[in-house]
Design a protein around this motif. Sequence first.
Motif, PDB file in Angstrom:
ATOM      1  N   UNK A 152       0.692  -1.114   0.154  1.00 43.26           N
ATOM      2  CA  UNK A 152       0.169   0.017   0.079  1.00 43.26           C
ATOM      3  C   UNK A 152       0.889   1.291   0.000  1.00 43.26           C
ATOM      4  N   UNK A 153       0.873   1.883  -1.130  1.00 43.62           N
ATOM      5  CA  UNK A 153       2.067   2.976  -1.273  1.00 43.62           C
ATOM      6  C   UNK A 153       1.821   4.171  -0.366  1.00 43.62           C
ATOM      7  N   UNK A 154       0.457   4.341  -0.136  1.00 45.99           N
ATOM      8  CA  UNK A 154       0.319   5.643   0.696  1.00 45.99           C
ATOM      9  C   UNK A 154      -1.034   5.624   1.305  1.00 45.99           C
ATOM     10  N   UNK A 155      -1.129   6.334   2.579  1.00 45.88           N
ATOM     11  CA  UNK A 155      -2.637   6.468   3.046  1.00 45.88           C
ATOM     12  C   UNK A 155      -2.691   7.850   3.217  1.00 45.88           C
ATOM     13  N   UNK A 156      -3.928   8.369   3.879  1.00 43.26           N
ATOM     14  CA  UNK A 156      -4.448   9.873   4.043  1.00 43.26           C
ATOM     15  C   UNK A 156      -4.643  10.092   5.422  1.00 43.26           C
ATOM     16  N   UNK A 157      -4.509  11.319   5.850  1.00 39.49           N
ATOM     17  CA  UNK A 157      -4.921  11.826   6.970  1.00 39.49           C
ATOM     18  C   UNK A 157      -5.464  13.120   6.696  1.00 39.49           C
ATOM     19  N   UNK A 158      -6.439  13.444   7.973  1.00 31.45           N
ATOM     20  CA  UNK A 158      -6.909  14.967   7.790  1.00 31.45           C
ATOM     21  C   UNK A 158      -6.253  15.915   8.804  1.00 31.45           C
ATOM     22  N   UNK A 159      -5.768  16.814   8.532  1.00 31.98           N
ATOM     23  CA  UNK A 159      -4.655  17.418   9.285  1.00 31.98           C
ATOM     24  C   UNK A 159      -5.722  18.540  10.012  1.00 31.98           C
ATOM     25  N   UNK A 160      -5.203  18.788  11.217  1.00 28.05           N
ATOM     26  CA  UNK A 160      -6.104  19.921  12.182  1.00 28.05           C
ATOM     27  C   UNK A 160      -6.360  21.197  11.307  1.00 28.05           C
ATOM     28  N   UNK A 161      -5.873  21.333  10.341  1.00 31.68           N
ATOM     29  CA  UNK A 161      -6.225  22.695   9.451  1.00 31.68           C
ATOM     30  C   UNK A 161      -7.251  22.359   8.509  1.00 31.68           C
ATOM     31  N   UNK A 162      -7.593  20.924   8.457  1.00 31.80           N
ATOM     32  CA  UNK A 162      -8.702  20.776   7.569  1.00 31.80           C
ATOM     33  C   UNK A 162      -8.218  20.168   6.263  1.00 31.80           C
ATOM     34  N   UNK A 163      -6.620  20.215   6.008  1.00 29.49           N
ATOM     35  CA  UNK A 163      -6.111  19.706   4.733  1.00 29.49           C
ATOM     36  C   UNK A 163      -5.930  18.281   4.761  1.00 29.49           C
TER      37      UNK A 163
END
Length: 200
Positions: A152-163
């Motif tokens: 799995x090359x990558x994953x995603x997270x929601x940053x505190x600033x909404x990005x």
Amino acid sequence: MSILTDPRYVVPPVPDAPRGVAWLRASVARFSSGETHRRRRALVVALLDTVPPDSLRGRTGHPVAVLARALDLDAPVEWVADVAQAYQPGTGDEARADDATDRLVRRLGGAYDEATAARIGLLVQACQATLHLVDRTRTTPLDVVLRDDPPAPSTKRLAPNGEIVRVPLAGDLAFGAGPHACPGRAHALALAGLPEAATP
């Protein structure tokens, strides 16, 4: 501190849905956070605890078929693959994934609940990524695969600033880290014929 272990960064939420692959995403540990994630992850861990990793080593066939047999689940590989190709939002043929998800729910008892989602989600997570691991480690050392061509090359997270932040998964992070670290790491290694001690 890695983003994966920083509690300020959470998995991007997904919308609720009554059925199809959107229902699956909204009902599994993979796309949830906090207490909901812990509850759903516990269902997956309980399933994996019924299958000693060493019992998978040396078995032949598609990883989904091997794992489904070990879990006593009647789940055709083709249906699981149809779900897997669109499991991540925006990545595949949603209609095909919807149909396959609903067929799997009916095959596994017909309940659109977290227990059913855990079973389907576990097989989906074991589909493309584990098959990739099995295929690549036949000819390439595991550390090289995890460094240069991880399952799995990558994953995603929601940053505190909404990005939305893309987090590479390679090397020591190939199986993730923090609350969402892969609970099936030992099982994936066993399906690839590799020892648990093969990774840190």
